[in-house]
Design a protein around this motif. Structure first.
Motif, mmCIF file in Angstrom:
data_model
loop_
_atom_site.group_PDB
_atom_site.id
_atom_site.type_symbol
_atom_site.label_atom_id
_atom_site.label_comp_id
_atom_site.label_asym_id
_atom_site.label_seq_id
_atom_site.Cartn_x
_atom_site.Cartn_y
_atom_site.Cartn_z
ATOM 1 N N ALA A 67 0.791 -1.052 -0.289
ATOM 2 C CA ALA A 67 0.272 0.191 0.386
ATOM 3 C C ALA A 67 1.122 1.135 0.276
ATOM 4 O O ALA A 67 0.334 2.325 -0.561
ATOM 5 C CB ALA A 67 -1.235 -0.036 1.345
ATOM 6 N N SER A 68 1.849 1.471 0.998
ATOM 7 C CA SER A 68 3.298 2.098 1.016
ATOM 8 C C SER A 68 3.476 2.460 -0.288
ATOM 9 O O SER A 68 4.048 3.439 -0.888
ATOM 10 C CB SER A 68 3.714 1.939 1.441
ATOM 11 N N ASP A 71 1.276 4.335 -2.799
ATOM 12 C CA ASP A 71 0.928 5.713 -2.379
ATOM 13 C C ASP A 71 1.822 6.019 -3.090
ATOM 14 O O ASP A 71 2.101 8.000 -3.764
ATOM 15 C CB ASP A 71 0.880 5.626 -1.280
ATOM 16 N N GLY A 75 -0.335 7.655 -5.934
ATOM 17 C CA GLY A 75 -0.705 8.619 -5.000
ATOM 18 C C GLY A 75 -0.412 10.570 -4.947
ATOM 19 O O GLY A 75 0.039 10.508 -5.946
ATOM 20 N N HIS A 80 -4.865 7.211 -0.425
ATOM 21 C CA HIS A 80 -4.241 6.927 -0.109
ATOM 22 C C HIS A 80 -4.973 4.972 -0.961
ATOM 23 O O HIS A 80 -6.295 5.841 -1.276
ATOM 24 C CB HIS A 80 -4.805 5.865 1.073
#
Length: 226
Positions: A67-68, A71, A75, A80
């Motif tokens: 997920a990071s 982003d 992103g 997010h």
């Protein structure tokens, strides 16, 4: 892995050895050498699937990291990744890994190196039996044909016997022939190995099927290279 090859001199020596071995027996010896017994494309597919599964497993383990990463890459204004976007990202990574491994394993030496030894042994045996059935099985009056098969890429060999020979022998009977052949393969002398194997097989055939006056040469005394 050492690359094996046969020379014209090897062909002549093997042919001479076959003629000499058959001189004392009613048996017939056929020698076939193949560059490889299988392309092992399914092995490449298995590795590619394994790589894809590893990506999925990593995604399940390190969801926060992915997920990071999303982003940082995609992103915008602090938004997010949604679950759907994250799932799509994981799918893209998995498919990319699958295709990359499949492409890399198109290189035959690496594909062969990553093929398990037991798989190579089974494929060589299967190929030997198929060739024996096509070229030697029941092609002699007494069903006394024996195939010595060598697969160069796998560095493996097999001995397959016809019906009458199989009835009076066991796999252990060919132990000396296989030991001689394997030892010479490891020393990168396949021609010498075939000659020694032919001599050992000839001795076994002479014990069980000694020469009689009515025997004829039913299979050509030559080394076949595919």
């Amino acid at each position: 892995m050492v690359s094996l090859r046969l020379t014209p001199e090897d062909h002549q020596r093997v042919s001479t050895a076959i003629a000499a071995a058959e001189a004392g027996s009613d048996g017939e010896i056929l020698t076939i050498v193949s560059g490889e017994s299988d392309a092992y494309h399914d092995v490449a597919l298995h590795w590619a699937v394994a790589a894809m599964i590893l990506v999925l497993a990593f995604a399940a383990w390190q969801t926060a990291f992915l997920a990071s990463l999303w982003d940082r890459l995609f992103g915008d204004w602090g938004e997010h990744a949604t679950p759907g976007q994250l799932l799509f990202f994981v799918m893209i990574l998995a498919v990319a890994k699958f295709l990359a491994v499949l492409l890399i394993l198109k290189w035959r030496p690496l594909r062969l190196a990553l093929t398990p030894g037991a798989t190579k042994t089974r494929r060589v045996r299967r190929r030997a039996i198929a060739l024996f059935r096509a070229a030697a099985e029941r092609r002699t009056v007494g069903r006394t044909g024996v195939l010595i098969y060598l697969s160069l890429a796998e560095h493996r060999a097999e001995i397959v016997a016809d019906e009458a020979v199989a009835k009076v022998t066991t796999p252990e009977c060919w132990g000396d022939a296989m030991a001689e052949l394997v030892a010479e393969i490891r020393a990168a002398r396949p021609g010498e190995g075939l000659v020694l194997a032919v001599e050992e097989v000839g001795e076994v055939l002479a014990r069980h099927f000694p020469k009689t006056g009515g025997d004829s040469n039913e299979i050509p005394d030559k080394l076949i290279e595919l």
